[in-house]
Design a protein around this motif. Structure first.
Motif, mmCIF file in Angstrom:
data_model
loop_
_atom_site.group_PDB
_atom_site.id
_atom_site.type_symbol
_atom_site.label_atom_id
_atom_site.label_comp_id
_atom_site.label_asym_id
_atom_site.label_seq_id
_atom_site.Cartn_x
_atom_site.Cartn_y
_atom_site.Cartn_z
ATOM 1 N N ILE A 1 21.406 36.951 51.404
ATOM 2 C CA ILE A 1 21.135 38.410 49.980
ATOM 3 C C ILE A 1 21.570 38.140 49.241
ATOM 4 O O ILE A 1 21.757 38.360 48.333
ATOM 5 C CB ILE A 1 19.942 39.206 50.754
ATOM 6 N N LEU A 2 22.689 38.751 49.828
ATOM 7 C CA LEU A 2 24.033 39.561 49.151
ATOM 8 C C LEU A 2 24.550 38.541 48.161
ATOM 9 O O LEU A 2 25.311 38.593 46.882
ATOM 10 C CB LEU A 2 25.039 40.511 49.783
ATOM 11 N N THR A 3 24.700 37.010 48.690
ATOM 12 C CA THR A 3 25.563 35.924 48.418
ATOM 13 C C THR A 3 24.656 36.114 46.976
ATOM 14 O O THR A 3 25.051 35.247 45.686
ATOM 15 C CB THR A 3 25.488 34.998 48.928
ATOM 16 N N LEU B 1 28.756 28.943 48.741
ATOM 17 C CA LEU B 1 26.921 29.614 47.969
ATOM 18 C C LEU B 1 26.864 30.463 46.549
ATOM 19 O O LEU B 1 26.748 29.806 45.808
ATOM 20 C CB LEU B 1 26.132 30.025 48.866
ATOM 21 N N ALA B 2 27.730 31.265 47.235
ATOM 22 C CA ALA B 2 27.924 32.089 45.016
ATOM 23 C C ALA B 2 28.271 31.625 44.278
ATOM 24 O O ALA B 2 27.279 31.732 42.829
ATOM 25 C CB ALA B 2 28.447 33.304 45.285
ATOM 26 N N PRO B 3 29.590 30.568 43.867
ATOM 27 C CA PRO B 3 30.291 30.140 43.217
ATOM 28 C C PRO B 3 29.055 28.975 42.073
ATOM 29 O O PRO B 3 28.665 29.086 41.204
ATOM 30 C CB PRO B 3 30.969 29.191 43.379
ATOM 31 N N VAL B 4 28.309 28.947 43.351
ATOM 32 C CA VAL B 4 27.389 27.482 43.096
ATOM 33 C C VAL B 4 25.930 27.778 42.300
ATOM 34 O O VAL B 4 25.813 27.629 41.746
ATOM 35 C CB VAL B 4 26.702 26.846 44.570
ATOM 36 N N ILE B 5 25.559 29.277 43.003
ATOM 37 C CA ILE B 5 24.670 30.245 42.562
ATOM 38 C C ILE B 5 24.737 30.910 40.897
ATOM 39 O O ILE B 5 23.822 30.723 40.183
ATOM 40 C CB ILE B 5 24.751 31.067 43.175
ATOM 41 N N ALA B 6 25.886 30.535 40.763
ATOM 42 C CA ALA B 6 26.214 31.667 39.353
ATOM 43 C C ALA B 6 27.079 30.597 38.611
ATOM 44 O O ALA B 6 26.593 30.151 37.398
ATOM 45 C CB ALA B 6 27.732 32.334 39.766
#
Length: 916
Positions: free
Chosen positions: A246-248, A201-206
């Motif tokens: 939230i942290l992600t 999820l974090a790479p997609v948001i980035a």
């Protein structure tokens, strides 16, 4: 260089390599090299219907824009994201009950969701979370925006790496409360934990943040729906926690903006051709546009300016402001808003619409007030990220570019009349620097750069304008003419009222820089005058000796030597008096006081908080936190009960003896007769001064003042204190190296130094080589050393004529260091025993290193830095923490805090006696 214009829709992928190099507000780029992919110019509304034939007739002169720019807004978002992550982890660590209750409430609420809905949401989000980025990438590639896709992929890779590092940290080293807030038992395996951060999820948001999805509402809505579905399904099924989600999101968002700031964002600034196309949409017919040279302004957001020629009318002056220029100077404005009072600053962040409306309002208000200002005739947007303001052309030259003989009294009066017109309607210009005052061919004065102004201004802002303009004019024609011209138009009372505003902090950035440059030049002239006077005196003495007036082999008479020294001092004092000049602001005050002797000259308090105070508070808070964390693990009851009070008394004695040693160290470099006991009292008074000023500043100022009041000339007093400080620095370095060598050889049978000492010496050697090899650093060092030795060396020659004085000074320095070392050693022995005692060499090394850090720290008395360095140093050389912390506390009480009260009493006593 002129180039044919291209319609904005046909300009995508073209290069501006044929244009002239970029100006000061844009990154320099080699004109011979094309950017890998130039950004497409932004078309203003309605440009799609422009006549292409007409566009081909337009010529423009535009510097080459860089392919990428580093946006301050990206850096600001990076810092905000990082701060949010820190706050989130702090909440998870210290508010364990709140996080647990929040998780229970969310689990209770989501547990009532239908099972079928959960499965559908989980399936849809799992598919969409992969399809949405791919679809967006295809859409961007079709529109030839490959650079954004590359940025997104890089941000995704970095975000994946950060998530892996975070997962490893939480699993191996994070506190238990953070681990509980970010993980929970996995539903599939109760012996395993869920991931603290979602690795996909974090790479997609980035990725989606870096490619600029926030500026595309439809894609943004789809992304948020997918994220909410994924978060909902993960929470309900028990595969994550609220804090983990939230942290992600924060990690992906922060990494994206960090990547964009590091590699730069594609430049979407409108070019000159886009500007001319925008002019056609508001009814003008341009045939050429030339970019004006950029000027560094107070806030860096003045905008790009163009001179535009028309087919059927007079030329125009056009200002283009985009989001990048709007963000320039943000951190400077934010710092000014933090440190200055509200009336002295303006908003640090404005939207383009607000900036457009403010400049238009000020332009109309200035003309309505009767002042000569550029006439605004049109405004328009240039796409979503830029606006333009169209003015009638006002040809002329700025006040800065005029020759001195061209600045007549009539011109100065006209300038003040324009300011008077603004102030009659309560309009503050806020930036009356030399480049904001334009003089046309007929001699008419025009006030430009009204963007930072303010209507319905407070009285203090109007006074700041008067103070700024009188300083600007004084820099060109001198204080006398500047004040006379202001008084002739505004009157003596209005000019006298501006004196409290006549301080550097109230002036523009460029004016402050000019004043600092002039101050450095004055100081250099004074130093040159002292050196020249000393050289001439020595030459005259050498000529007299060569003529046989003083036999070479005959022992010189002491009276003759003293007479020569007095003659040299008189020559230096006379040269210094001739070379000494007052700064411009002081000259302006004196000129105003000649007209209004009763005028109030005390500077107004414009600063909300001083930078030194803020730094001192932060450093003190860090030191206090460190000290408290060390003291919380110590039981002081048994420690004090078992303390050896004989050693405590010895520490008190050594602390008291240090004031006599400090007086010896000072008076040893003062050839004049100064009472010794009064000098001891001044050193005790310095204990009070150290609390209100940094350690390296307060003592120097007090000793200099004490010597001046004792009858020593000001220049000689400064030289004496400088000589004492210089010898003290040399002794400090030599003792640190000597005791470090002894400490390294204590536990070895040979006399070879330890590896730590060798590493320290090599580090110092490398630093010296670096400083001497870099021209800027070498020049800075040589200038500072030359200014130091200019006054110290003649003073040292006087001291060398009296060996007993030199012995007293050096002996006082050694005794001072010995007193402090013995005080620290006695403090250690008061709380320790034979098994925890240290050698004097080790204690001396720790003290000398801690004292150096305390002198360099900006906090009063070195608070925080000294405690931390001494405690860590004692622990590093083998002293238990239970002994090191109270020993340092006792040492600082005896040498810093307890002497404050007697220091205050002695300070008041000496002040009443006229000794300070």
């Amino acid at each position: 260089m002129k180039q044919q214009g291209v319609h904005p829709e046909d300009a995508e992928g073209t290069s501006d390599a044929a244009s002239r190099p970029d100006t000061a507000d844009e990154t320099e780029q080699d004109p011979a090299k094309e950017p890998a992919e130039a950004p497409a110019p932004v078309s203003p509304p309605g440009l799609e219907d422009c006549d292409d034939t007409h566009a081909e007739e337009v010529e423009g002169d535009e510097p080459l824009l860089p392919a990428r720019v580093h946006r301050p807004s990206d850096l600001m978002r990076l810092l905000v994201g990082f701060l949010a992550i820190v706050v989130l982890l702090a909440i998870a660590a210290f508010a364990h009950g709140t996080t647990s209750g929040l998780e229970q409430d969310i689990n209770k609420g989501t547990g009532q969701a239908p099972d079928l809905l959960i499965k559908i949401a989980g399936l849809a989000s799992s598919i969409a979370i992969l399809l949405v980025p791919v679809a967006f990438a295809i859409e961007r590639l079709i529109k030839r925006d490959g650079l954004r896709i590359a940025d997104g992929v890089l941000a995704a890779v970095l975000a994946h790496g950060v998530t892996l590092a975070t997962d490893l940290w939480v699993a191996k080293a994070a506190p238990g409360s953070i681990q509980e807030a970010l993980t929970q038992p996995s539903p599939g395996d109760i012996h395993a934990l869920t991931d603290p951060v979602h690795g996909y999820l974090a790479p997609v948001i980035a990725y989606m943040t870096a490619v600029g999805m926030s500026r595309r509402p439809r894609w943004r809505s789809v992304l948020w729906i997918v994220l909410l579905l994924d978060a909902f399904s993960m929470l309900v099924t028990g595969y994550t926690t609220p804090f983990s989600i939230i942290l992600t999101v924060l990690i992906g968002w922060t990494v994206a903006y960090g990547t964009l700031y590091a590699v730069g964002s594609p430049n979407v600034r409108p070019t000159g051709r886009t500007l001319m196309a925008g002019l056609r949409t508001v009814g003008f017919h341009p045939v050429g546009a030339a970019r004006e040279e950029a000027v560094d302004t107070e806030n860096g957001d003045r905008g790009r300016r163009y001179f535009v020629t028309l087919e059927d009318g007079p030329p125009l002056d056009v200002t283009v402001v985009d989001r990048e220029q709007q963000a320039q100077g943000f951190f400077y404005r934010a710092w000014r808003n933090l440190t200055l009072r509200g009336f002295a600053t303006r908003s640090s962040l404005q939207s383009l619409r607000q900036a457009l409306e403010q400049e238009a309002l000020l332009a109309y208000a200035a003309i309505a007030a009767g002042a000569n200002a550029p006439k605004l005739i049109a405004t328009s947007e240039l796409g979503p990220d830029a606006v333009m303001l169209v003015y009638e052309h006002t040809g002329g030259r700025t006040l800065d570019s005029l020759a001195d003989e061209e600045i007549t009294d009539e011109l100065l009066r006209n300038t003040w009349h324009q300011v008077q017109a603004l102030q009659s309607r309560r309009i503050a210009h806020r930036r009356l620097a030399g480049d904001a005052i334009l003089v046309d061919r007929s001699g008419t004065v025009i006030l430009t750069d009204l963007r930072g102004g303010e209507i319905a201004a407070r009285e203090l802002l109007l006074r700041m304008d008067v103070a700024q303009l009188v300083t600007t004019i004084g820099l060109r024609v001198g204080a006398e003419r500047a004040v006379a011209s202001a008084v002739g138009v505004l009157g003596p009372d209005a000019v006298a009222d501006c004196l409290p505003m006549l301080q550097p902090i109230a002036l523009t950035r460029s004016t402050r820089a000019t004043l600092r440059r002039l101050s450095r030049e004055r100081a250099q002239r004074e130093r040159d005058a002292i050196l020249e006077a000393s050289r001439q005196t020595r030459l005259a003495r050498a000529e007299e000796a060569s003529e046989g007036s003083t036999p070479v082999l005959e022992k010189p008479d002491k009276k003759a030597v003293r007479a020569e020294q007095r003659a040299e001092k008189r020559a230096i004092d006379e040269a210094l008096d001739e070379a000494r000049e007052e700064d411009l602001l002081t000259q302006i005050r004196h000129q105003v006081l000649l007209i209004r002797p009763q005028a109030h000259v005390e500077p107004a308090r414009l600063e909300r908080v001083r930078p030194r105070t803020l730094i001192s508070f932060i450093a003190g808070a860090i030191g206090a936190y460190f000290l408290l964390t060390q003291l919380t693990h110590i039981e002081f009851g048994p420690l004090v009960a078992n303390a050896q009070w004989g050693w405590v008394a010895a520490a008190v004695l050594f602390s008291a003896l240090s004031y006599f040693a400090a007086a010896m160290a000072l008076l040893g470099f003062v050839p004049e007769r100064v009472p010794f006991l009064r000098a001891v009292a001044a050193q005790v008074a310095g204990s009070f001064v150290k609390i209100v000023a940094p350690a390296a500043v307060g003592g120097v100022a007090l000793n200099t003042r004490f010597l001046q009041r004792a009858g020593v000339r000001p220049g000689l007093a400064v030289a004496s204190v400088g000589a004492s400080q210089l010898f003290g620095l040399g002794c400090h370095i030599l003792m640190l190296l000597s005791f470090g060598y002894l400490t390294g050889t204590e536990k070895t049978p040979s006399l070879s130094p330890s590896r730590t000492v060798i590493a320290g010496l090599l580090t110092v050697a490398v630093l010296v080589l670096v400083v001497t090899s870099v021209p800027f650093l070498r020049k800075f060092l040589v200038t500072r050393v030359r200014s130091l030795f200019a006054g110290v060396i003649p003073r040292m020659l006087d001291v060398l004529q009296r060996p007993q004085k030199l012995v007293t000074g050096i002996g006082g320095m050694l005794l001072l260091t010995a007193c402090f070392v013995m005080c620290l050693d006695a403090s250690i022995r008061a709380f320790g025993d034979d098994s925890t005692s240290l050698s004097l060499a080790s204690v001396a090394v720790v003290f000398l290193a801690g004292n150096a850090l305390g002198s360099a720290a900006p906090t009063p008395g070195g608070v925080g830095a000294v405690e931390a360095s001494l405690t860590l140093g004692l622990i590093a050389v083998g002293l238990p923490k239970e002994v090191a912390a109270p020993a340092v506390l006792l040492y600082r009480l005896l040498t810093l805090w307890i002497p404050v009260l007697p220091g205050w009493l002695f300070f008041n006593h000496l002040s009443r006696k006229g000794s300070l």
